[in-house]
Design a protein around this motif. Structure first.
Motif, mmCIF file in Angstrom:
data_model
loop_
_atom_site.group_PDB
_atom_site.id
_atom_site.type_symbol
_atom_site.label_atom_id
_atom_site.label_comp_id
_atom_site.label_asym_id
_atom_site.label_seq_id
_atom_site.Cartn_x
_atom_site.Cartn_y
_atom_site.Cartn_z
ATOM 1 N N ASN A 91 42.867 44.330 46.423
ATOM 2 C CA ASN A 91 41.311 43.599 46.438
ATOM 3 C C ASN A 91 40.659 43.692 45.128
ATOM 4 O O ASN A 91 39.418 43.722 44.788
ATOM 5 C CB ASN A 91 40.402 44.728 47.364
ATOM 6 N N LYS A 176 29.472 43.599 57.693
ATOM 7 C CA LYS A 176 30.978 44.424 58.217
ATOM 8 C C LYS A 176 31.663 44.887 57.772
ATOM 9 O O LYS A 176 32.469 45.869 57.694
ATOM 10 C CB LYS A 176 31.160 43.775 59.219
ATOM 11 N N GLU A 177 32.238 44.228 56.166
ATOM 12 C CA GLU A 177 34.067 44.554 55.802
ATOM 13 C C GLU A 177 33.714 45.640 54.611
ATOM 14 O O GLU A 177 33.050 45.879 53.841
ATOM 15 C CB GLU A 177 33.712 43.611 54.570
ATOM 16 N N GLN A 181 30.867 47.012 51.222
ATOM 17 C CA GLN A 181 29.942 47.593 52.368
ATOM 18 C C GLN A 181 29.558 48.498 50.805
ATOM 19 O O GLN A 181 28.917 48.922 49.900
ATOM 20 C CB GLN A 181 30.079 48.212 53.985
ATOM 21 N N GLN A 204 34.860 52.931 52.973
ATOM 22 C CA GLN A 204 33.421 52.326 51.416
ATOM 23 C C GLN A 204 33.703 53.704 50.700
ATOM 24 O O GLN A 204 32.822 53.288 49.449
ATOM 25 C CB GLN A 204 32.431 53.102 52.969
#
Length: 231
Positions: A91, A176-177, A181, A204
């Motif tokens: 990511n 919600k990812e 977050q 997270q």
């Protein structure tokens, strides 16, 4: 009282740790987000110093021993980041773009509010680093010619707001990812907010830890730019 406590070298450290552990117990007992241990312990310490007429310098001569652990504690946040390296690599473009957007938005908001409120330039540059970790924020503030006391208060408020209100805002906006977050809270609320993300999950916590570093570096580069425009 002040003269008596001034002779006790570790007074500030004992008071700080005692108040924090009490606040931690209180939060676990009541389970209310607003009872953040850092917030509660800070309030108790301020009230103690005010009621017993204790100078801040007397408190700080012992409390500085706790401050020494600030940087090592921040570095320890790299552990969950290392464990989630595959998520980070997958990511990376989205992470960099998201943190950059957060840094730009923060600078524009601070600069815009400074212009709207006719704020003194020294106050504006003191607030520019408020959303990055204290270890980096203080250095950035000094380079910009700001007031470190204001920067410390700003970082404290930003961190507490993220830790207390952050989880509720994530639910409100239906974020919600786990990666998103962590990046949200880490970019806006540095290490204090990250402590809340560590409780939410390892992904997270790792992404929030990464956001602290990336946001800190970007802010150091962008802060002089915003200072020159709005200052």
């Amino acid at each position: 009282m002040n003269e008596l406590l001034a002779q006790w070298t570790y007074f500030g450290m004992v008071l700080g740790l005692g108040c924090y552990f009490f606040a931690l117990w209180l939060q676990k007992k009541c389970k209310l987000p607003v009872l953040n241990p850092l917030l509660i312990s800070t309030v108790i310490i301020i009230l103690f110093l005010w009621i017993f007429h204790v100078d801040y310098e007397t408190f700080d001569q012992g409390a500085k021993y706790i401050t020494y652990f600030l940087t090592p504690a921040t570095v320890c946040l790299a552990v969950p980041l290392y464990r989630q390296f595959q998520v980070l690599r997958k990511n990376m473009p989205a992470i960099l773009a998201g943190v950059l957007a957060g840094c730009l938005a923060h600078g524009l908001v601070i600069g815009g509010m400074a212009a709207l409120c006719n704020m003194e330039p020294v106050l504006m540059v003191s607030l520019l680093p408020k959303s990055i970790t204290t270890a980096i924020a203080l250095g950035a503030c000094e380079e910009l010619g700001g007031i470190t006391g204001i920067t410390i208060v700003g970082t404290l408020v930003a961190g507490l707001m993220g830790a207390i209100l952050g989880p509720a805002l994530l639910k409100w906006f239906r974020i919600k990812e786990p990666v998103a977050q962590g990046l949200c809270i880490g970019t806006a609320s540095h290490a204090i907010g990250t402590s809340k993300m560590v409780e939410a999950g390892e992904v997270q916590g790792a992404m929030s830890s990464l956001a602290i570093v990336v946001c800190g570096l970007m802010t150091v580069v962008l802060a002089p730019f915003f200072a020159s425009i709005f200052g």
